[in-house]
Scaffold this motif. Structure first.
Motif, mmCIF file in Angstrom:
data_model
loop_
_atom_site.group_PDB
_atom_site.id
_atom_site.type_symbol
_atom_site.label_atom_id
_atom_site.label_comp_id
_atom_site.label_asym_id
_atom_site.label_seq_id
_atom_site.Cartn_x
_atom_site.Cartn_y
_atom_site.Cartn_z
ATOM 1 N N GLN A 225 0.834 -1.201 0.000
ATOM 2 C CA GLN A 225 0.000 0.000 0.000
ATOM 3 C C GLN A 225 0.875 1.260 0.000
ATOM 4 O O GLN A 225 1.926 1.276 0.645
ATOM 5 N N ARG A 229 -1.705 6.405 2.095
ATOM 6 C CA ARG A 229 -3.024 5.838 2.333
ATOM 7 C C ARG A 229 -3.279 5.582 3.816
ATOM 8 O O ARG A 229 -4.415 5.546 4.258
ATOM 9 N N ASN A 235 -7.474 -2.335 5.772
ATOM 10 C CA ASN A 235 -6.348 -2.604 4.864
ATOM 11 C C ASN A 235 -5.076 -3.050 5.569
ATOM 12 O O ASN A 235 -4.022 -3.170 4.948
#
Length: 324
Positions: A225, A229, A235
């Motif tokens: 990622q 973010r 996530n």
């Protein structure tokens, strides 16, 4: 007059890390507290650490303190205690559905009850409140003042309040504890669902030991990622939770059954590094352990939220109708 025998004493000293977990890292009722501000490690009592007065106390309509949330957290701790004992003493794993649900609720509570969550909520609320003041300008300031007073206000009164409210560094806007508790309840439901949908792994250590952070639930970033973010329950590559000085739970993305993970010196050091760097002001370990060997401690974390723009960037004295 005598005391009312039917009325329970109000709980005022609230642990932000439950005693159930602290005792898992203690020698009886004692453990080592390691401050992140450079202070010396000290032997302390379980009952005296991570305590904040009235931290979970709501206010009733007549202004009285209400410790219902603290009692609910205590009840949940009582339900989780035998599940953890089964894992550690009886070496039960994977967990039956009912025990897994109880432990999932308890871990979800650890994720949302911490001071960092309250601080983040307040930082976001403070920023949004000040942006609304800045963007609303003096027209909105006048409207609010007249709504409060029930009568017209002078230009001088508006100007004085505008100057005061746009001195953004002179005050902090905070949510009420009642609002914080409502948000905590909703966040706990979300955290529980996210955790229960994951695959749970358990790592047991026979020789190596773990430390305990003042913020016990650690989210592990997915290296695939992008940095901007951020990492959250949805996530995270893994959710890491120490439940004992010799055991930790890994909550991984779904797709495989609950399982046990192999333990090693490298895994213990990696976990302790992550737990240490998830701490805000202090961490803890058993008096006979040295889980910080070779681990650099993080600085005290003074803020939780980062903003690319500040309220000053939105100041519009004439309000949003002002032309650019």
């Amino acid at each position: 007059m005598g005391k009312n025998p039917g009325k329970q004493k109000l709980k005022r000293r609230h642990h932000t890390v439950p005693r159930l977990l602290l005792r898992r890292f203690a020698d009886g009722e004692r453990l080592v507290r390691v401050p992140l501000d450079g202070g010396e490690p000290m032997l302390v009592g379980v009952g005296d650490v991570t305590v904040r007065r009235d931290f979970y106390s709501m206010r009733t309509e007549d202004g009285q303190l209400d410790d219902t949330v603290e009692n609910l957290l205590s009840d949940l701790e009582g339900q989780a205690a035998p599940v953890i004992r089964k894992i550690i003493q009886e070496r039960l794993w994977p967990l039956p559905v009912g025990d897994r649900a109880i432990l999932g609720q308890w871990i979800a509570a650890q994720h949302v009850r911490i001071p960092a969550v309250r601080q983040a909520n307040n930082e976001i609320f403070d920023q949004l409140t000040k942006i609304m003041v800045a963007a609303g300008g003096k027209p909105e300031m006048r409207r609010l003042l007249e709504e409060q007073s029930g009568e017209p206000v002078t230009d001088e009164e508006v100007e004085a309040m505008w100057d005061e409210m746009t001195d953004f560094n002179s005050y902090d806007a905070e949510l009420s504890v009642n609002d914080q508790m409502l948000m905590m309840g909703r966040s706990m439901e979300t955290a529980y669902d996210a955790m229960m949908n994951r695959s749970w792994g358990l790592c047991r250590f026979e020789r190596k030991t773990l430390l305990l952070s003042d913020h016990p639930v650690t989210l592990m970033r997915d290296p695939r990622q992008p940095e901007w973010r951020g990492v959250g329950l949805a996530n995270a590559a893994a959710i890491l939770v120490p439940i004992d000085r010799r055991a930790a739970i890994f909550m991984q993305p779904p797709g495989i059954p609950d399982h046990e993970l192999p333990a090693s010196t490298r895994v213990a050091r990696e976990l302790n590094h992550r737990f240490a760097w998830n701490s805000r002001i202090e961490l803890f370990h058993h008096p006979e352990d040295n889980p910080l060997d070779g681990i650099e401690l993080p600085p005290v974390r003074s803020y939780e939220a980062e903003f690319s723009q500040t309220a000053e960037d939105f100041v519009r004295p004439d309000g949003l109708t002002e032309t650019a």
